[in-house]
Design a protein around this motif. Sequence first.
Motif, PDB file in Angstrom:
ATOM      1  N   TYR A  67       0.836  -1.206   0.000  1.00  0.00           N
ATOM      2  CA  TYR A  67       0.000   0.000   0.000  1.00  0.00           C
ATOM      3  C   TYR A  67       0.865   1.248   0.000  1.00  0.00           C
ATOM      4  O   TYR A  67       1.929   1.281   0.629  1.00  0.00           O
ATOM      5  N   TRP A  68       0.348   2.276  -0.666  1.00  0.00           N
ATOM      6  CA  TRP A  68       1.091   3.531  -0.818  1.00  0.00           C
ATOM      7  C   TRP A  68       0.158   4.713  -0.663  1.00  0.00           C
ATOM      8  O   TRP A  68      -1.067   4.573  -0.767  1.00  0.00           O
ATOM      9  N   LEU A  69       0.788   5.879  -0.475  1.00  0.00           N
ATOM     10  CA  LEU A  69       0.046   7.142  -0.530  1.00  0.00           C
ATOM     11  C   LEU A  69       0.758   8.030  -1.545  1.00  0.00           C
ATOM     12  O   LEU A  69       1.973   8.229  -1.448  1.00  0.00           O
ATOM     13  N   PHE A  70       0.003   8.491  -2.544  1.00  0.00           N
ATOM     14  CA  PHE A  70       0.552   9.409  -3.556  1.00  0.00           C
ATOM     15  C   PHE A  70      -0.106  10.765  -3.353  1.00  0.00           C
ATOM     16  O   PHE A  70      -1.326  10.865  -3.268  1.00  0.00           O
ATOM     17  N   LYS A  71       0.718  11.801  -3.330  1.00  0.00           N
ATOM     18  CA  LYS A  71       0.179  13.151  -3.184  1.00  0.00           C
ATOM     19  C   LYS A  71      -0.079  13.775  -4.537  1.00  0.00           C
ATOM     20  O   LYS A  71       0.670  13.572  -5.492  1.00  0.00           O
ATOM     21  N   THR A  72      -1.120  14.599  -4.584  1.00  0.00           N
ATOM     22  CA  THR A  72      -1.378  15.394  -5.768  1.00  0.00           C
ATOM     23  C   THR A  72      -2.047  16.688  -5.338  1.00  0.00           C
ATOM     24  O   THR A  72      -2.743  16.731  -4.321  1.00  0.00           O
ATOM     25  N   GLU A  73      -1.785  17.726  -6.106  1.00  0.00           N
ATOM     26  CA  GLU A  73      -2.497  18.971  -5.860  1.00  0.00           C
ATOM     27  C   GLU A  73      -3.757  18.933  -6.706  1.00  0.00           C
ATOM     28  O   GLU A  73      -3.673  18.889  -7.930  1.00  0.00           O
ATOM     29  N   PRO A  74      -4.920  18.952  -6.062  1.00  0.00           N
ATOM     30  CA  PRO A  74      -6.167  18.751  -6.819  1.00  0.00           C
ATOM     31  C   PRO A  74      -6.423  19.827  -7.867  1.00  0.00           C
ATOM     32  O   PRO A  74      -7.148  19.570  -8.836  1.00  0.00           O
ATOM     33  N   ASP A  75      -5.821  21.005  -7.696  1.00  0.00           N
ATOM     34  CA  ASP A  75      -5.952  22.021  -8.744  1.00  0.00           C
ATOM     35  C   ASP A  75      -5.263  21.556 -10.025  1.00  0.00           C
ATOM     36  O   ASP A  75      -5.613  21.982 -11.133  1.00  0.00           O
ATOM     37  N   GLU A  76      -4.262  20.689  -9.878  1.00  0.00           N
ATOM     38  CA  GLU A  76      -3.548  20.153 -11.033  1.00  0.00           C
ATOM     39  C   GLU A  76      -4.180  18.847 -11.509  1.00  0.00           C
ATOM     40  O   GLU A  76      -4.403  18.643 -12.700  1.00  0.00           O
ATOM     41  N   PHE A  77      -4.388  17.942 -10.556  1.00  0.00           N
ATOM     42  CA  PHE A  77      -4.958  16.637 -10.896  1.00  0.00           C
ATOM     43  C   PHE A  77      -5.604  16.058  -9.645  1.00  0.00           C
ATOM     44  O   PHE A  77      -4.923  15.826  -8.654  1.00  0.00           O
TER      45      PHE A  77
END
Length: 155
Positions: free
Chosen positions: A3-13
Amino acid sequence: MAYWLFKTEPDEFSIDDLQALGETPEPWDGIRNYQARNLLRDAVAEGDEVFIYHSSCKHIGVAGTATVVRAAYPDPDQFNPDHKYFDAKAAPDNVRWYRVDVVFQRKFQRLVTLADIKVMPGLENMMLLKQGRLSIQPVTPPEWATIITTSETDV
DNA sequence: GCCAACGTTGGC
DNA sequence: GCCAACGTTGGC
């Protein structure tokens, strides 16, 4: 299976952008940090499950999950001089940066916020709280289960 | 917008 | 190889 956690900026994706793709794989690219790169290249495997975490935004937290459908392969953007992720020190025979492909799995009925995670018993050792800036993080099976349960529970 | 944490760069 | 300067991340 990990299991992993990937970060993203929701304004980007965001998780909604991922959901809109349906079964279409999304390349998780733009990772330009060595610690995150090493995890991607050496540890993230096809079939692993991933929390999609929204960072640097109004509603911070885990928004849903995805599945890794392709393990690490060279991120082609590093070789493209016109691309913002171009890296002059990278070459096809000297690959620096990798990406994986993920497919949407689910969007949580409610966001599991960073504030939730900070107070939830069993999550106090999550890497998210220990090393805030890492964009690819391992998640333990108990942590995974706790967050899934929280996403299904009204507060 | 501020600022703490921390990774990267570059001079020595 | 050290370390100061600098840049980026990301929560608030």
